[in-house]
Structures are given as structure tokens and as C-alpha cells.
Motif scaffolding. Sequence first.
Motif, mmCIF file in Angstrom:
data_model
loop_
_atom_site.group_PDB
_atom_site.id
_atom_site.type_symbol
_atom_site.label_atom_id
_atom_site.label_comp_id
_atom_site.label_asym_id
_atom_site.label_seq_id
_atom_site.Cartn_x
_atom_site.Cartn_y
_atom_site.Cartn_z
ATOM 1 N N ASP A 8 0.962 -1.351 -0.034
ATOM 2 C CA ASP A 8 -0.004 0.079 0.020
ATOM 3 C C ASP A 8 0.862 1.228 -0.023
ATOM 4 O OD1 ASP A 8 -1.542 2.024 0.890
ATOM 5 O OD2 ASP A 8 -2.596 0.940 2.284
ATOM 6 N N ILE A 9 0.736 2.101 -0.927
ATOM 7 C CA ILE A 9 1.899 3.325 -1.161
ATOM 8 C C ILE A 9 1.700 3.942 0.046
ATOM 9 C CG2 ILE A 9 0.356 4.679 -2.522
ATOM 10 C CD1 ILE A 9 2.835 5.205 -4.468
ATOM 11 N N GLY A 30 -9.784 3.876 -5.470
ATOM 12 C CA GLY A 30 -8.431 3.254 -5.769
ATOM 13 C C GLY A 30 -7.354 3.925 -5.110
ATOM 14 N N VAL A 31 -6.537 4.143 -5.480
ATOM 15 C CA VAL A 31 -5.209 4.737 -4.457
ATOM 16 C C VAL A 31 -5.459 6.095 -4.368
ATOM 17 C CG1 VAL A 31 -3.815 5.632 -6.762
ATOM 18 C CG2 VAL A 31 -2.708 4.671 -4.794
ATOM 19 N N ALA A 113 0.607 2.405 -10.076
ATOM 20 C CA ALA A 113 0.587 1.973 -11.653
ATOM 21 C C ALA A 113 -0.562 2.889 -12.142
ATOM 22 C CB ALA A 113 0.678 0.582 -11.954
ATOM 23 N N SER A 115 -3.115 5.158 -13.987
ATOM 24 C CA SER A 115 -4.060 4.748 -15.077
ATOM 25 C C SER A 115 -4.621 3.309 -15.329
ATOM 26 C CB SER A 115 -3.692 5.339 -16.499
ATOM 27 O OG SER A 115 -3.914 6.848 -16.449
ATOM 28 N N THR A 116 -4.036 2.370 -14.684
ATOM 29 C CA THR A 116 -3.892 0.896 -15.020
ATOM 30 C C THR A 116 -5.415 0.294 -13.897
ATOM 31 O OG1 THR A 116 -2.713 0.108 -13.229
ATOM 32 C CG2 THR A 116 -1.879 0.658 -15.279
ATOM 33 N N GLY A 117 -6.025 1.081 -13.082
ATOM 34 C CA GLY A 117 -6.903 0.821 -12.260
ATOM 35 C C GLY A 117 -8.433 1.055 -13.026
ATOM 36 N N ILE A 118 -9.136 2.081 -12.383
ATOM 37 C CA ILE A 118 -10.325 2.455 -12.768
ATOM 38 C C ILE A 118 -10.097 3.074 -14.306
ATOM 39 C CG2 ILE A 118 -12.350 4.219 -12.385
ATOM 40 C CD1 ILE A 118 -11.408 3.876 -9.395
ATOM 41 N N TYR A 119 -9.060 3.776 -14.549
ATOM 42 C CA TYR A 119 -9.013 4.402 -15.871
ATOM 43 C C TYR A 119 -8.628 3.344 -16.917
ATOM 44 C CZ TYR A 119 -9.430 9.092 -13.808
ATOM 45 O OH TYR A 119 -9.939 10.225 -13.384
ATOM 46 N N ASP A 153 0.467 -7.320 -11.149
ATOM 47 C CA ASP A 153 1.003 -6.261 -11.443
ATOM 48 C C ASP A 153 2.707 -6.271 -11.125
ATOM 49 O OD1 ASP A 153 -1.324 -5.213 -12.487
ATOM 50 O OD2 ASP A 153 -1.603 -3.612 -10.902
HETATM 51 P P1 ADP Z 1 -6.512 5.186 -12.012
HETATM 52 O O1 ADP Z 1 -7.873 5.875 -11.874
HETATM 53 O O2 ADP Z 1 -5.430 6.083 -12.397
HETATM 54 O O3 ADP Z 1 -6.629 3.900 -12.723
HETATM 55 P P2 ADP Z 1 -6.628 3.386 -9.725
HETATM 56 O O4 ADP Z 1 -6.309 3.993 -8.137
HETATM 57 O O5 ADP Z 1 -7.879 3.086 -9.926
HETATM 58 O O6 ADP Z 1 -6.199 4.749 -10.508
HETATM 59 O O7 ADP Z 1 -5.424 2.486 -9.985
HETATM 60 C C1 ADP Z 1 -4.011 2.823 -10.240
HETATM 61 C C2 ADP Z 1 -3.239 1.367 -9.573
HETATM 62 O O8 ADP Z 1 -3.179 1.817 -8.049
HETATM 63 C C3 ADP Z 1 -3.904 0.146 -9.642
HETATM 64 O O9 ADP Z 1 -2.916 -0.727 -10.121
HETATM 65 C C4 ADP Z 1 -4.347 -0.064 -8.352
HETATM 66 O O10 ADP Z 1 -4.443 -1.421 -8.200
HETATM 67 C C5 ADP Z 1 -3.625 0.486 -7.634
HETATM 68 N N1 ADP Z 1 -3.808 0.906 -6.360
HETATM 69 C C6 ADP Z 1 -4.951 0.847 -5.543
HETATM 70 N N2 ADP Z 1 -5.013 1.119 -4.135
HETATM 71 C C7 ADP Z 1 -3.533 1.445 -3.865
HETATM 72 C C8 ADP Z 1 -2.586 1.493 -2.931
HETATM 73 N N3 ADP Z 1 -3.297 1.816 -1.686
HETATM 74 N N4 ADP Z 1 -1.249 1.595 -2.907
HETATM 75 C C9 ADP Z 1 -0.765 1.387 -4.144
HETATM 76 N N5 ADP Z 1 -1.402 1.292 -5.417
HETATM 77 C C10 ADP Z 1 -2.764 1.122 -5.103
#
Ligand code: ADP
Length: 162
Positions: A8-9, A30-31, A113, A115-119, A153
Amino acid sequence: MIEIIQTDITTLEIDAIVNAANTSLLGGGGVDGAVHRAAGPELLTFNKTLGGCEVGQVKLAPGFNLAADWIIHTVGPVWQGGTRGETELLRSCYINSLELAVSKSYREIAFPAISTGIYGFPIEPATNIALTAMKKYEHTFTRIIACCFSEADRGVYQALLD
Ligand code: ADP
């Protein structure tokens, strides 16, 4: 050397973490949601003064309750098939974050990462963009971290780095 870690970042004790925010900078899933929860409500109050952020650009905020000193907000592109400038915009997220960190003399930075989640940006091309940008700045930072959230990932990052 680029470090690839899976965590978790928001737990990282580091000069700056990059947040994959949205254009409002007022919180999301997400993050971004994790960063707002961990930093505390002062982050939202502060972000309201920033006037949002364009896709590919960056805005700086204090880390508040985070272990990180600073948050570099960046807004990744929403994947729309790859013909809407997504590649160049994602590269800008990384380069602009790194340049901001350099201008502030930060020595440690960690990226999710973007943009690789919700985007919806496909993980492999996104990872190549991330690692190519990070490589350019490898010797400028004492720590430059790719922070993956999933094991899958982390595997992609490691394979493409090797
Ligand atoms: P975006 O909208 O830019 O795609 P997201 O948050 O949906 O952003 O996803 C971006 C990345 O962050 C994904 O790989 C997701 O799994 C990851 N992520 C989500 N929560 C955390 C966290 N707490 N720490 C690190 N990475 C995370």
C-alpha cells in the motif's frame, strides 16, 4: 536502481509519493481514496485551494498524516482505445512528477501504476511507459520505487524491467 515493491503506497516513509488522482483533486476511488484516508481530512481542505489538475499535469500537496512528506498529485488519462493521446499523456504524468520532485530536491519517490486501475490503461504498455521514464531518472534519486498493489502487477513490472 528501480525498486519494484508490492504494498500500500500510503505506508511508505519517503520524501514523496505520487497519487493517481482525478482532475478535481477532491478524492476518488483506488489509490486516490487510500491517499485521502491515510493523509486525513486536511488533504481535502488543502486540495480545494489547488484549482484542480489537468490530465498529464501535477500538483503538489503536503503529506499531512502520511509517512511520506509530500504528495505529488497527477491525473492519468482514461484509456479510450489508445488513439486519444493516452500514451503521451501517461508519459507526461511520470516525467512531470519526476521533474517536480527534482525541482524540490526530493531524493526519494514512489509511483503507483497510474491509469491502470479504474482508468483502464492496459498494464503492459503502461508499465513500459512507467519504467522508461523512471530509468531516465534512476541516478537522480536515492530511491525510485514502482509500488504495485497486486501480485500480478508486480510480476509484469519485474518481467518488463528484466
Ligand atoms: P486510475 O484511476 O489512475 O486507474 P486507480 O487507483 O484505480 O487509478 O489504480 C491505479 C493503480 O493503483 C492500480 O494498479 C491499483 O491496483 C493501484 N492501487 C490501488 N490502491 C492502492 C494503494 N493503496 N497503494 C498502491 N497502489 C494502489
